[in-house]
Design a protein around this motif. Structure first.
Motif, PDB file in Angstrom:
ATOM      1  N   GLN A   1      39.268  47.895  33.349  1.00 49.71           N
ATOM      2  CA  GLN A   1      38.675  47.315  32.148  1.00 49.71           C
ATOM      3  C   GLN A   1      37.561  46.318  32.505  1.00 49.71           C
ATOM      4  N   THR A   2      37.213  46.269  33.763  1.00 47.76           N
ATOM      5  CA  THR A   2      36.220  45.350  34.334  1.00 47.76           C
ATOM      6  C   THR A   2      36.546  43.882  34.065  1.00 47.76           C
ATOM      7  N   SER A   3      37.820  43.561  33.972  1.00 48.75           N
ATOM      8  CA  SER A   3      38.282  42.167  33.876  1.00 48.75           C
ATOM      9  C   SER A   3      38.559  41.703  35.304  1.00 48.75           C
ATOM     10  N   TYR A   4      37.455  41.429  36.021  1.00 49.69           N
ATOM     11  CA  TYR A   4      37.553  41.204  37.454  1.00 49.69           C
ATOM     12  C   TYR A   4      38.390  39.986  37.824  1.00 49.69           C
ATOM     13  N   GLU A   5      38.229  38.893  37.098  1.00 48.85           N
ATOM     14  CA  GLU A   5      38.983  37.684  37.438  1.00 48.85           C
ATOM     15  C   GLU A   5      40.493  37.927  37.286  1.00 48.85           C
ATOM     16  N   THR A   6      40.869  38.562  36.210  1.00 48.86           N
ATOM     17  CA  THR A   6      42.286  38.844  35.984  1.00 48.86           C
ATOM     18  C   THR A   6      42.802  39.836  37.010  1.00 48.86           C
ATOM     19  N   ALA A   7      42.041  40.888  37.264  1.00 48.14           N
ATOM     20  CA  ALA A   7      42.452  41.874  38.267  1.00 48.14           C
ATOM     21  C   ALA A   7      42.619  41.212  39.631  1.00 48.14           C
ATOM     22  N   LEU A   8      41.657  40.378  40.006  1.00 46.52           N
ATOM     23  CA  LEU A   8      41.731  39.705  41.302  1.00 46.52           C
ATOM     24  C   LEU A   8      42.965  38.821  41.382  1.00 46.52           C
ATOM     25  N   ALA A   9      43.289  38.139  40.304  1.00 43.09           N
ATOM     26  CA  ALA A   9      44.478  37.280  40.307  1.00 43.09           C
ATOM     27  C   ALA A   9      45.732  38.113  40.596  1.00 43.09           C
ATOM     28  N   PHE A  10      45.854  39.262  39.957  1.00 45.62           N
ATOM     29  CA  PHE A  10      47.026  40.117  40.199  1.00 45.62           C
ATOM     30  C   PHE A  10      47.023  40.653  41.630  1.00 45.62           C
ATOM     31  N   PHE A  11      45.848  41.037  42.124  1.00 43.38           N
ATOM     32  CA  PHE A  11      45.783  41.547  43.490  1.00 43.38           C
ATOM     33  C   PHE A  11      46.115  40.465  44.519  1.00 43.38           C
ATOM     34  N   LEU A  12      45.678  39.236  44.262  1.00 44.66           N
ATOM     35  CA  LEU A  12      45.981  38.152  45.202  1.00 44.66           C
ATOM     36  C   LEU A  12      47.483  37.864  45.252  1.00 44.66           C
ATOM     37  N   LEU A  13      48.143  37.892  44.103  1.00 44.32           N
ATOM     38  CA  LEU A  13      49.591  37.695  44.102  1.00 44.32           C
ATOM     39  C   LEU A  13      50.301  38.863  44.786  1.00 44.32           C
ATOM     40  N   ALA A  14      49.824  40.071  44.538  1.00 42.22           N
ATOM     41  CA  ALA A  14      50.406  41.243  45.199  1.00 42.22           C
ATOM     42  C   ALA A  14      50.189  41.156  46.706  1.00 42.22           C
ATOM     43  N   LYS A  15      49.010  40.704  47.101  1.00 43.47           N
ATOM     44  CA  LYS A  15      48.695  40.585  48.535  1.00 43.47           C
ATOM     45  C   LYS A  15      49.626  39.584  49.220  1.00 43.47           C
ATOM     46  N   ALA A  16      49.881  38.467  48.581  1.00 45.31           N
ATOM     47  CA  ALA A  16      50.768  37.457  49.170  1.00 45.31           C
ATOM     48  C   ALA A  16      52.169  38.028  49.380  1.00 45.31           C
ATOM     49  N   ILE A  17      52.675  38.740  48.382  1.00 46.38           N
ATOM     50  CA  ILE A  17      54.003  39.340  48.521  1.00 46.38           C
ATOM     51  C   ILE A  17      53.973  40.450  49.559  1.00 46.38           C
TER      52      ILE A  17
ATOM     53  N   MET B   1      31.797  41.468  41.534  1.00 47.20           N
ATOM     54  CA  MET B   1      31.608  40.091  41.069  1.00 47.20           C
ATOM     55  C   MET B   1      30.406  39.422  41.718  1.00 47.20           C
ATOM     56  N   GLY B   2      30.098  39.842  42.918  1.00 45.94           N
ATOM     57  CA  GLY B   2      29.097  39.143  43.692  1.00 45.94           C
ATOM     58  C   GLY B   2      29.778  38.102  44.570  1.00 45.94           C
ATOM     59  N   GLU B   3      29.162  37.834  45.693  1.00 45.32           N
ATOM     60  CA  GLU B   3      29.777  36.972  46.706  1.00 45.32           C
ATOM     61  C   GLU B   3      30.083  35.569  46.186  1.00 45.32           C
ATOM     62  N   GLU B   4      29.160  34.966  45.475  1.00 45.93           N
ATOM     63  CA  GLU B   4      29.352  33.585  45.034  1.00 45.93           C
ATOM     64  C   GLU B   4      30.512  33.465  44.038  1.00 45.93           C
ATOM     65  N   SER B   5      30.519  34.308  43.034  1.00 49.61           N
ATOM     66  CA  SER B   5      31.607  34.278  42.049  1.00 49.61           C
ATOM     67  C   SER B   5      32.948  34.589  42.701  1.00 49.61           C
ATOM     68  N   PHE B   6      32.917  35.539  43.619  1.00 54.17           N
ATOM     69  CA  PHE B   6      34.143  35.923  44.315  1.00 54.17           C
ATOM     70  C   PHE B   6      34.689  34.744  45.119  1.00 54.17           C
ATOM     71  N   ARG B   7      33.829  34.093  45.888  1.00 51.26           N
ATOM     72  CA  ARG B   7      34.269  32.938  46.697  1.00 51.26           C
ATOM     73  C   ARG B   7      34.775  31.805  45.811  1.00 51.26           C
ATOM     74  N   GLN B   8      34.114  31.609  44.693  1.00 51.65           N
ATOM     75  CA  GLN B   8      34.559  30.560  43.773  1.00 51.65           C
ATOM     76  C   GLN B   8      35.971  30.854  43.271  1.00 51.65           C
ATOM     77  N   MET B   9      36.222  32.085  42.917  1.00 50.41           N
ATOM     78  CA  MET B   9      37.563  32.475  42.454  1.00 50.41           C
ATOM     79  C   MET B   9      38.584  32.290  43.567  1.00 50.41           C
ATOM     80  N   LEU B  10      38.239  32.711  44.763  1.00 49.79           N
ATOM     81  CA  LEU B  10      39.170  32.562  45.884  1.00 49.79           C
ATOM     82  C   LEU B  10      39.455  31.099  46.203  1.00 49.79           C
ATOM     83  N   SER B  11      38.442  30.274  46.074  1.00 56.06           N
ATOM     84  CA  SER B  11      38.609  28.857  46.420  1.00 56.06           C
ATOM     85  C   SER B  11      39.593  28.156  45.485  1.00 56.06           C
ATOM     86  N   GLN B  12      39.808  28.725  44.309  1.00 60.97           N
ATOM     87  CA  GLN B  12      40.740  28.121  43.362  1.00 60.97           C
ATOM     88  C   GLN B  12      42.191  28.364  43.760  1.00 60.97           C
ATOM     89  N   GLY B  13      42.402  29.298  44.672  1.00 61.98           N
ATOM     90  CA  GLY B  13      43.706  29.479  45.281  1.00 61.98           C
ATOM     91  C   GLY B  13      44.731  30.228  44.459  1.00 61.98           C
TER      92      GLY B  13
END
Length: 182
Positions: A119-135, A158-170
């Motif tokens: 659905q191109t909801s990249y921030e939400t998708a990334l959040a789910f993938f990051l939690l899945a990755k940790a597990i 997302m582009g590198e800058e937006s992606f890094r910003q999202m990752l930096s939020q942890g």
């Protein structure tokens, strides 16, 4: 070979029903559904998964339901009915968390992430993938490579800058984002 497997499973299903092995009946129904899914018989698979879910809700409510819920989510995803798929995945995720089934929790987080990515909801998708990755890293899940590939795809989108910003939020931010949609 598929026809032979289906025939044997149907025999097994009949025997399990005759002896009253309801849990075994569910396993066979899910296996038959898996064969139907692999053959593109999505509606038949859905019916089998629904039967298994109904039985499990009768004999063991809230424990083993996650697998048929995940499978039903898969059928609705295959039918391009994303909201229904998401509802089944979410219900399965709640159960996995309650019974501490980390393997299925990781799988369901990934599947939900895929729905949001589509659905191109990249921030939400990334959040789910990051939690899945940790597990996945914690339990050495087999979907680690797929998770990394989806994260890389989001990075490109997302582009590198937006992606890094999202990752930096942890991870805490990822948890908040996922809780908003769950």
């Amino acid at each position: 070979q598929i026809e032979q497997a289906q025939s044997l499973l149907k025999q097994s299903l009949q025997i399990r029903r005759e002896v009253g092995n309801r849990r075994g009946e569910c396993r066979v129904l899910v296996d038959l559904g898996d064969i139907d899914m692999s053959q593109g018989n999505i509606t038949q698979a859905k019916d089998l998964y629904e039967q298994a879910l109904q039985i499990l809700r009768t004999i063991e409510p809230g424990w083993r339901e996650a697998r048929p819920l995940k499978k039903l989510g898969d059928t609705f995803h295959a039918l391009h009915q994303k909201e229904e798929a998401l509802a089944y995945y979410k219900e399965g995720l709640v159960i996995c968390r309650r019974v501490k089934n980390r393997w299925e929790e990781c799988t369901l987080l990934f599947k939900i992430g895929v729905l949001y990515l589509e659905q191109t909801s990249y921030e939400t998708a990334l959040a789910f993938f990051l939690l899945a990755k940790a597990i996945s890293e914690e339990i050495q899940h087999t979907n680690s490579k797929e998770i990394q590939e989806k994260i890389a795809l989001i990075r490109m989108q997302m582009g590198e800058e937006s992606f890094r910003q999202m990752l930096s939020q942890g991870e805490a931010h990822a948890v908040r984002v996922t809780e908003q949609v769950l």
